[in-house]
Design a protein around this motif. Structure first.
Motif, PDB file in Angstrom:
ATOM      1  N   ALA A   1     128.310 -10.207  -2.626  1.00 39.22           N
ATOM      2  CA  ALA A   1     127.727 -11.047  -3.675  1.00 39.22           C
ATOM      3  C   ALA A   1     128.078 -12.512  -3.464  1.00 39.22           C
ATOM      4  O   ALA A   1     127.219 -13.406  -3.571  1.00 39.22           O
ATOM      5  N   ALA A   2     129.343 -12.792  -3.150  1.00 41.49           N
ATOM      6  CA  ALA A   2     129.774 -14.178  -2.943  1.00 41.49           C
ATOM      7  C   ALA A   2     129.044 -14.809  -1.774  1.00 41.49           C
ATOM      8  O   ALA A   2     128.659 -15.993  -1.831  1.00 41.49           O
ATOM      9  N   ALA A   3     128.828 -14.042  -0.706  1.00 43.71           N
ATOM     10  CA  ALA A   3     128.126 -14.582   0.467  1.00 43.71           C
ATOM     11  C   ALA A   3     126.684 -14.969   0.113  1.00 43.71           C
ATOM     12  O   ALA A   3     126.195 -16.036   0.510  1.00 43.71           O
ATOM     13  N   VAL A   4     125.996 -14.107  -0.625  1.00 44.55           N
ATOM     14  CA  VAL A   4     124.619 -14.401  -1.030  1.00 44.55           C
ATOM     15  C   VAL A   4     124.583 -15.640  -1.929  1.00 44.55           C
ATOM     16  O   VAL A   4     123.741 -16.534  -1.762  1.00 44.55           O
ATOM     17  N   MET A   5     125.494 -15.703  -2.875  1.00 43.07           N
ATOM     18  CA  MET A   5     125.524 -16.834  -3.796  1.00 43.07           C
ATOM     19  C   MET A   5     125.833 -18.134  -3.069  1.00 43.07           C
ATOM     20  O   MET A   5     125.226 -19.177  -3.340  1.00 43.07           O
ATOM     21  N   ASN A   6     126.762 -18.100  -2.119  1.00 45.58           N
ATOM     22  CA  ASN A   6     127.141 -19.321  -1.412  1.00 45.58           C
ATOM     23  C   ASN A   6     126.055 -19.806  -0.461  1.00 45.58           C
ATOM     24  O   ASN A   6     125.895 -21.014  -0.267  1.00 45.58           O
ATOM     25  N   ARG A   7     125.307 -18.892   0.125  1.00 43.77           N
ATOM     26  CA  ARG A   7     124.174 -19.323   0.945  1.00 43.77           C
ATOM     27  C   ARG A   7     123.142 -20.061   0.096  1.00 43.77           C
ATOM     28  O   ARG A   7     122.589 -21.092   0.508  1.00 43.77           O
ATOM     29  N   ALA A   8     122.888 -19.528  -1.098  1.00 42.97           N
ATOM     30  CA  ALA A   8     121.925 -20.186  -1.987  1.00 42.97           C
ATOM     31  C   ALA A   8     122.458 -21.540  -2.462  1.00 42.97           C
ATOM     32  O   ALA A   8     121.700 -22.523  -2.553  1.00 42.97           O
ATOM     33  N   LEU A   9     123.743 -21.625  -2.749  1.00 45.53           N
ATOM     34  CA  LEU A   9     124.322 -22.901  -3.176  1.00 45.53           C
ATOM     35  C   LEU A   9     124.257 -23.931  -2.055  1.00 45.53           C
ATOM     36  O   LEU A   9     123.990 -25.110  -2.291  1.00 45.53           O
ATOM     37  N   ALA A  10     124.514 -23.490  -0.817  1.00 43.97           N
ATOM     38  CA  ALA A  10     124.460 -24.400   0.319  1.00 43.97           C
ATOM     39  C   ALA A  10     123.033 -24.917   0.531  1.00 43.97           C
ATOM     40  O   ALA A  10     122.823 -26.102   0.827  1.00 43.97           O
TER      41      ALA A  10
END
Length: 410
Positions: free
Chosen positions: A395-404
């Motif tokens: 979940a964190a990886a998906v969220m951080n890609r979107a934030l980036a």
């Protein structure tokens, strides 16, 4: 047709006694059902006593339609002067330039909110850069409800909760979570009680895979694996409390005003308590509710600010809360939490204790687009037996890609 007639009658009633030609008209959209505008009547009456030449129109907006209607008003720059909506609406619409920053437009009101608003409610709508696109309006918080004829008291901490629930289950009385069951909302209190958060302090990185978050989700899954709590979205937990199917449950504070009215068999047989204490020594509950905000395209901004100041006068706020109780509802003033102590509510001390340790959703613009990712991780663990660390890391990886990607946009 009945709803339309009711709304029309309310609008006419709120403007009753005004001259035929008004100097101005304030339009307020409130999320909720056709009873919701009744809460605002004391504020309208007090405001019109000071501004008799101003008409006030209050309309209800169903939750399912609210964001669509608000976004359309933003696009056309036409619509209400004031709106209520969820805390996430304030963050999202404020980021689009749709709402007035109270720190700039009304520093006196912002200072009053700092003094009297629920701290968790205020944190939930203040952006990391300090902008405040609205004022806390009303709130609900999670509580424990239990059968006082089956248990001597409510569990005090995490392990005590498991032990108490096992004992009740052995006697034929289960446990149920109602508000936010198996979603991010149900998991959120445990996350905060364990010392975890969704994002870093600047809302630039998801940290939902921290050791604290993993500990919280591991515990949350035990409520379903060991206690066999129901997994449907909104179990009839209060009905089960009455029948004895559940001896212990978690739900929102709206039940305080309606439990005895709806469940006659529970009169004298139930009590409420704050949530159990987690590993950090905190009993943090999720804080839901709405905010009151002024649209930037309002041609009556000065009057709208005066109306907001009227809402947060203590005697007006108190009458608003009493108006909700009069029709069987519950309106807890998050902007004037000091007025709750005078309301005739059962288990009021438990409520006040829990309100002192409550947090709203993350005050980050991305949250409305990412909350489903956390829910998906929670459900993969709770419903499918997934590993908490693996699912939260995903979940964190998906969220951080979107934030980036969002950060990279010009």
């Amino acid at each position: 047709m009945k709803a339309l007639l009711t709304q029309a009658a309310l609008v006419l009633g709120l403007a009753a006694g005004a001259p035929l030609a008004h100097a101005a008209r304030l339009v307020i959209w409130m999320v909720g059902d056709d009873k919701t505008p009744q809460v605002m009547q004391p504020a309208v009456a007090a405001f019109r006593a000071a501004h008799p030449d101003v008409a006030v129109e209050v309309r209800d907006v169903p939750w399912a339609d609210a964001m669509t209607k608000y976004s359309a008003a933003l696009a056309s720059r036409r619509g209400p002067d004031l709106v209520t909506g969820s805390t996430s609406y304030a963050i999202a619409l404020g980021a689009k330039g749709a709402l007035v920053d109270l720190n700039q437009a009304a520093p006196d009101l912002a200072r009053q909110l700092e003094q009297h608003a629920n701290p968790g409610a205020l944190r939930a709508i203040r952006r990391p850069d300090g902008r405040l696109y609205g004022a806390p309006f009303d709130m609900h918080v999670q509580l424990q409800y239990y059968r006082s004829d089956l248990a001597t008291g409510a569990p005090a901490d995490w392990e005590g909760f498991i032990t108490a629930a096992r004992t009740l289950r052995a006697q034929g009385h289960g446990f149920a979570q109602q508000w936010g069951n198996t979603s991010w909302l149900g998991f959120y209190p445990y996350l905060r009680q364990a010392g975890g958060t969704v994002y870093d302090a600047r809302c630039q990185r998801a940290v939902i895979d921290s050791p604290q978050a993993v500990r919280a989700l591991t515990y949350y899954a035990r409520l379903y694996r060991e206690l066999q709590a129901p997994t449907d979205g909104w179990p009839d937990a209060d009905g089960g409390l009455e029948s004895g199917a559940y001896g212990l449950m978690q739900s929102g504070t709206w039940l305080l005003s309606r439990m005895d009215m709806v469940h006659k068999g529970l009169v004298g047989k139930w009590a409420a308590a704050p949530l159990p204490v987690g590993p950090t020594g905190k009993r943090t509950a999720v804080l839901g509710g709405t905010v009151l905000a002024i649209t930037r395209f309002s041609p009556n901004r000065a009057l709208a600010l005066d109306f907001m100041r009227t809402v947060y006068q203590p005697e007006v706020t108190r009458r608003m809360a009493e108006a909700a109780l009069a029709y069987g509802g519950m309106w807890l003033p998050s902007g004037r939490q000091d007025q709750i102590a005078s309301l005739p509510l059962p288990n009021r001390e438990a409520l006040l204790t829990q309100l002192a340790d409550a947090e709203g959703p993350p005050p980050c613009p991305a949250w409305m687009r990412q909350d489903y990712i956390v829910t998906r991780a929670v459900q993969r663990v709770v419903l499918a037996g997934g590993d908490p660390q693996a699912e939260l890391s995903r979940a964190a990886a998906v969220m951080n890609r979107a934030l980036a990607a969002l950060e990279a946009q010009p």
